[in-house]
Design a protein around this motif. Sequence first.
Motif, mmCIF file in Angstrom:
data_model
loop_
_atom_site.group_PDB
_atom_site.id
_atom_site.type_symbol
_atom_site.label_atom_id
_atom_site.label_comp_id
_atom_site.label_asym_id
_atom_site.label_seq_id
_atom_site.Cartn_x
_atom_site.Cartn_y
_atom_site.Cartn_z
ATOM 1 N N PHE A 150 8.593 84.725 -26.960
ATOM 2 C CA PHE A 150 8.172 83.995 -28.151
ATOM 3 C C PHE A 150 9.370 83.509 -28.965
ATOM 4 O O PHE A 150 9.356 82.415 -29.538
ATOM 5 N N LEU A 151 10.438 84.317 -29.010
ATOM 6 C CA LEU A 151 11.615 83.978 -29.810
ATOM 7 C C LEU A 151 12.727 83.331 -29.002
ATOM 8 O O LEU A 151 13.837 83.151 -29.524
ATOM 9 N N ASN A 152 12.452 82.954 -27.761
ATOM 10 C CA ASN A 152 13.473 82.327 -26.927
ATOM 11 C C ASN A 152 13.917 80.996 -27.542
ATOM 12 O O ASN A 152 13.081 80.164 -27.899
ATOM 13 N N PRO A 153 15.228 80.773 -27.686
ATOM 14 C CA PRO A 153 15.688 79.550 -28.359
ATOM 15 C C PRO A 153 15.467 78.279 -27.557
ATOM 16 O O PRO A 153 15.509 77.177 -28.127
ATOM 17 N N ALA A 158 8.301 79.969 -31.064
ATOM 18 C CA ALA A 158 8.923 80.040 -32.386
ATOM 19 C C ALA A 158 9.939 78.927 -32.576
ATOM 20 O O ALA A 158 10.030 78.320 -33.659
ATOM 21 N N SER A 159 10.704 78.601 -31.515
ATOM 22 C CA SER A 159 11.673 77.508 -31.611
ATOM 23 C C SER A 159 10.981 76.164 -31.775
ATOM 24 O O SER A 159 11.460 75.296 -32.516
ATOM 25 N N SER A 160 9.858 75.998 -31.096
ATOM 26 C CA SER A 160 9.109 74.739 -31.244
ATOM 27 C C SER A 160 8.619 74.566 -32.677
ATOM 28 O O SER A 160 8.668 73.467 -33.241
ATOM 29 N N PHE A 167 14.131 73.043 -39.039
ATOM 30 C CA PHE A 167 15.094 74.135 -39.174
ATOM 31 C C PHE A 167 15.915 74.376 -37.910
ATOM 32 O O PHE A 167 16.818 75.202 -37.907
ATOM 33 N N GLY A 168 15.593 73.684 -36.837
ATOM 34 C CA GLY A 168 16.304 73.889 -35.591
ATOM 35 C C GLY A 168 15.736 75.051 -34.797
ATOM 36 O O GLY A 168 14.858 75.788 -35.270
#
Length: 314
Positions: A150-153, A158-160, A167-168
């Motif tokens: 979920f937090l994978n950049p 979350a990145s999407s 916010f990048g």
Amino acid sequence: MTLSSGIVGIPSGINKAANNPDPGNNVRRRRVDRRVWLYAVPVVLVFTFVFIGPLIYTAWTALHETTYYQIGEFSGLNSFVDLFSDPELPTQIGTTLVFSLGALVIALPAGLISAIVLNGLHRFKRTVRSLFLLPWLMSQAIAGVIWLWFLNPNYGPASSITTSLGFGPTDVFSSPTSALIAVTLITAWWSYPQAMLLFLGALQTIPGELRESLKMDGGGIWREFVSITLPFLRNTIVSVTVVLLMLYVQMVTIILVTTRGGPLGATETLSMRVYNQTFLDFDLSGASATAILLFAVNTVLTLVAIRFRRKEAL
């Protein structure tokens, strides 16, 4: 009637029976004692095999030199001297405290609030309870993998979301501070249902007459919480606190899956130190010394809880 006949008014036969108990009772008592031992012996054997045996072996390993997983010569307290002279130990102890207390501060109130909500529901109680229990039904490894995805950049949801908001991409596991915060939040999210279940069981023991009398006196939700709920849950709060702290102090899997103790050792707790010493450094003696330190911490937590509960009982 003579003295040999027993006490005045009591036949001599009854007096003899009183002085000579039925031997059948003694036989039955012996059989009961044997049955008790039949139940107790397996428990003692399992406790010895699961707890006492590994503890003795760990202490024995800590007192010897080790080469990979082979136990060598007796070295005394050298492994403990190396442990407490390690300059990284204070940092790891601080990381363990921040991680454990941070997760506790989040999981404890979350579990209590969830239990109060569930206890007050009358419809869809099973459905809501299942949703609240969902994180705890997962293993720690699965919970860690889900949040890692979920937090994978690069491709995480979350990145999407953050990119669409301007916010990048998110990259929480690359910074020491954000990685520790993320691991703490994931651990609290996974463990709060355990606190919720314990609180829910304690809430259901509160007499309903107390709430009804408080409502008749005009008391609101806050007064009910302060005057009824908290006093009844005092011992439960202590027990849940100790259980969660012992869980967090020994937590390995979520940290291992998400950060492996990094970056730059920011999430390397004492339990991760044991893992790294055992499986990366092959320092079995040092890992055993750290494990003994963790055992001492858990023992202190347990004794504090027992002492507090005794005071409350008095």
